[in-house]
Design an enzyme around this catalytic site. Structure first.
Site, short mmCIF file in Angstrom:
data_model
loop_
_atom_site.label_atom_id
_atom_site.label_comp_id
_atom_site.label_asym_id
_atom_site.label_seq_id
_atom_site.Cartn_x
_atom_site.Cartn_y
_atom_site.Cartn_z
N ASP A 147 -42.68 -21.48 -4.22
CA ASP A 147 -42.64 -20.21 -4.95
C ASP A 147 -43.03 -19.06 -4.00
OD1 ASP A 147 -42.09 -18.68 -7.21
OD2 ASP A 147 -44.19 -18.64 -7.83
N HIS A 148 -42.66 -19.24 -2.76
CA HIS A 148 -42.96 -18.25 -1.71
C HIS A 148 -42.48 -16.86 -2.14
CE1 HIS A 148 -43.45 -17.06 2.55
NE2 HIS A 148 -42.32 -16.39 2.41
#
Lengths: 428, 316
Positions: free
Chosen positions: A311-312
């Site tokens: 979920d960068h």
């Protein structure tokens, strides 16, 4: 033609078989030419470059199904080049990029642009996902067919949840004709309202608006009913709560074509990490209660949760150095995902092969990719790391252009020593 | 002028919330405030403990009484007080909170009083400046000087706080006054109830050491203090209650409702009041109302807080 390369004396993790064995990998022409216990220095041919791994783990490179890259539109936060450098250093060899860019990836030309930028500037494989709805607005279906033809790997509205059930139904139905994968972030936006963290006692104490777990569960439940009706491929892009785990369990038991992911943040942090209004811990969905985290870990271990994503989401000082309620959501994670995940192995909660599978073979199966396996003839995307090597995370050393890591100064274990993409060294 | 007394020991650089204070910290502030009450009733009200000090009142949210109260408190202690309201500031031009903080800090103030509409904003600002910071209200989080002035008002009238039953009624969800009061009253041993419709009671509140009531009559039954909260109409982003008249019917405090409390129960309100909504004029202006006394105690408590924090400022 480069010389064949052999990684020997390694602890091989085969995520498909779920096994750990001593042995080596032989790489030629960008592919895994051979793998197994019999690969030792003694029985390799003469003209081979040999790396002695000294007992370190060798596993497939990680596949991250949810990463936000600033390009195009927010290059000051992240470019494809900087994201891919962070990925390489973190052992991520394939990134699925999210369509939340400026302009939005809802036009085949933008997919084409991303593919060319990736080819020219990225060290790892970057696979663009495209929008489900035009402009991520949740109103009209995007050109799914043309986008797929242009090379979109799957469809997602990124951080946006599709509020209108009729639109969602049509998107799923239409996507089914193209056998396309819908990756949806399920959250009832009305119920989430103006909330900024998990609803409950802590939100009440901090005087912050809460997002109840039901906001996720209600939207996910709706989606499961639509899948039951339509039978198209559906992937819950990120779930955060025990209640959602239960919904996914029921859907899988009923044989629906569904899979799900959770983020590394939700597996290793909880709402208490927000502490004194730490905006680096402000993510969407919000960090939940410890009991939710435990349920996620358990579901990961059992395989009910298929995938771990980073979920960068790079955010800079201007969007994070604000009062909690005004700060943007998001944490970077490409470079820390593996080390953070290894905490679960050290805690005895998940086996290393299962953990690796959730970041390699499972995403590969869901996306229909050949990599992510330790098998002869598959792409030689490989990583080497020592899961016990300790270090303290220094944000200044991270490769991402943004430094919004919730693991700031944290004690970590398992730094990546070598990353190969198609047999080429991209890190180490 | 003031009789010599032992120095104030207040081991805090800022006053950000009641959460960080111990019971002795609180009692000490109240004791110092008693002296300030006496001083404020004299013709010559001026002291010099903040002489030469600069106090900035930085209000990101409109306020009349709190800002005036801090201004008077600072001036009575001899500080140079500057009011900075958001309407005149560069925040309107897009400057961030932290840039504003750093800019003001460079002007070398000794004390900054801050009110902000976001919970946690005052903590954030306090981390970026070298001077003392006093939280004059942050979002729905804390409003510590309000809780202190309420405690002083109660203690002067009832002689104690321990063992009293205090019912905090109304819009608890959006109220920083409620949070600070819950924390303070619990620390001093009062029995605290919160009363309101479920839509205005935030989740998990029952785990904050309070009794929760949804029926006003039950909630104020045998209470010593009935503390009304302002229905924060300006914060209502959704429909928390169907109408003002319905709210007034079930949660408004009029004489008939007040009859459920103890016969000697006293009524408080942090102001500004919505007359005819949460409180009836007959009660607000009646003999059991402490509303104007609260305002007087506000100045005294703020003087005490400023004096306590000033003890820790670098000298010379």
């Amino acid at each position: 033609m480069t010389k064949p390369l052999a990684l020997i004396n390694a602890r091989l993790i085969d995520p498909v078989a779920g096994t750990e064995t001593r042995g080596g990998v032989l790489i030629a022409d960008g592919l895994i030419a051979d793998v197994g216990t019999s690969l030792t220095k003694a029985n390799l041919g003469g003209d081979v470059e040999v790396i002695d791994c000294l007992g370190d783990v060798v596993a497939p490179g990680l596949i991250d199904m949810r990463a936000f890259v600033g390009e195009p539109g927010a290059e000051h936060r992240e470019t494809i080049a900087s994201a891919s450098a962070a990925a390489a250093a973190g052992g991520v060899t394939t990134i699925v990029s999210m369509p939340d860019t400026q302009p939005v990836v809802d036009d085949p030309a933008v997919v084409d642009f991303l593919k060319r930028r990736a080819r020219d500037t990225a060290r790892v494989r970057v696979l663009p996902s495209a929008a489900i709805t035009k402009g991520l607005k949740g109103k009209e279906i995007a050109e799914l067919g043309l986008l797929q033809e242009a090379g979109a790997i799957a469809f997602s509205d990124g951080t946006h949840s599709i509020r209108n059930t009729q639109v969602m139904r049509r998107a799923m139905t239409y996507a089914r004709d193209f056998d396309a994968l819908i990756m949806h972030f399920a959250q009832d936006e009305d119920l989430a309202g103006s909330g900024v963290m998990n609803a409950g006692e802590l939100a009440t104490r901090l005087g912050l608006g809460g997002i109840p777990v039901e906001a996720e569960a209600i939207a996910l439940d709706r989606d499961m009913r639509l899948v039951n009706m339509i039978r198209g491929k559906y992937h819950a892009a990120i779930i955060s709560a025990r209640m959602s785990v239960e919904i996914m369990a029921r859907a899988k038991e009923a044989g629906l074509p569904v899979t799900c992911a959770t983020s590394i943040n939700h597996l290793t942090l909880n709402e208490n990490d927000i502490g004194n209004y730490r905006t680096f811990c402000k993510v969407s969905p919000p960090l939940r209660h410890e009991l939710d985290r435990e349920a996620l870990v358990e579901a990961l271990s059992s395989g009910l949760i298929d995938v771990i994503v980073s979920d960068h989401n790079p955010q800079d000082v201007e969007t994070k150095r604000l009062p909690f309620g005004e700060a943007e959501n998001g944490a970077i994670g490409l470079e820390t995902m593996l080390s953070a995940a290894i905490r679960l192995v050290h805690a005895g909660q998940v086996s290393l092969p299962r953990l690796i599978a959730a970041m390699t073979s499972r995403p590969a199966e869901i996306l229909g990719l050949p990599q992510g396996r330790l098998a002869k003839g598959t792409p030689a995307d490989l990583i080497r790391f020592d899961p016990d090597e300790p270090y303290v995370l220094d944000p200044a050393l991270l490769h991402s252009r943004s430094k919004n890591t919730p693991f700031d100064e944290a004690r970590m274990e398992g730094r990546v020593k070598l990353t190969l993409v198609a047999g080429e060294k991209v890190w180490g | 002028m003031a009789a010599p007394r032992s120095p104030i020991i207040f081991p805090h650089r800022h006053l950000l919330g009641i959460e960080h204070l111990s019971a002795p910290d609180i009692i000490q502030i109240l004791d110092v405030a008693e002296e300030a009450v006496a001083l404020s009733r004299k013709v010559e009200k001026k002291r010099h403990v903040l002489s030469g000090r600069t106090q900035i009142n930085l209000f990101f949210e409109n306020s009349t009484r709190t800002q005036a109260s801090f201004e008077i408190a600072g001036k009575r202690l001899g500080a140079d007080v500057m009011n900075m309201s958001v309407a005149n500031s560069s925040v309107k031009k897009g400057e961030t909170l932290i840039d504003t903080a750093v800019t003001l800090n460079a002007m070398r103030p000794d004390i900054i009083i801050v009110r902000h509409h976001q919970s946690g904003a005052v903590d954030l600002l306090a981390r970026k400046v070298d001077c003392c910071v006093v939280n004059a209200g942050d979002g729905a989080h804390e409003h510590p000087t309000q809780a202190l002035l309420d405690a002083l008002t109660i203690r002067r009238r009832k002689g104690r706080i321990e063992g009293l039953t205090v019912a905090i009624c109304g819009d608890v969800a959006h109220s920083r006054v409620a949070r600070s009061n819950m924390l303070l009253l619990a620390k001093l041993g009062a029995r605290v109830r919160v009363v309101g419709p479920s839509t205005l009671l935030p989740g998990g509140i029952e785990r904050m050491g309070v009794e929760v009531h949804r029926d006003m009559r039950e909630g104020i039954k045998d209470a010593d203090i009935v503390m009304m909260l302002r229905l924060q109409l300006e914060r209502m982003s959704g429909a928390f209650v169907p109408s003002l008249r319905e709210y007034a019917r079930f949660f408004g405090l009029d004489e008939a409702m007040l009859a459920h409390a103890k016969p000697d129960a006293l009524v408080m309100h942090p102001g500004p009041m919505n007359r005819g909504v949460e409180i009836d004029s007959a009660v607000a202006d009646g003999p059991r109302s402490l509303v104007t006394e609260q305002v007087e105690m506000g100045v005294a408590v703020r003087m005490a807080v400023l004096e306590a924090l000033a003890q820790n400022l670098p000298k010379g």
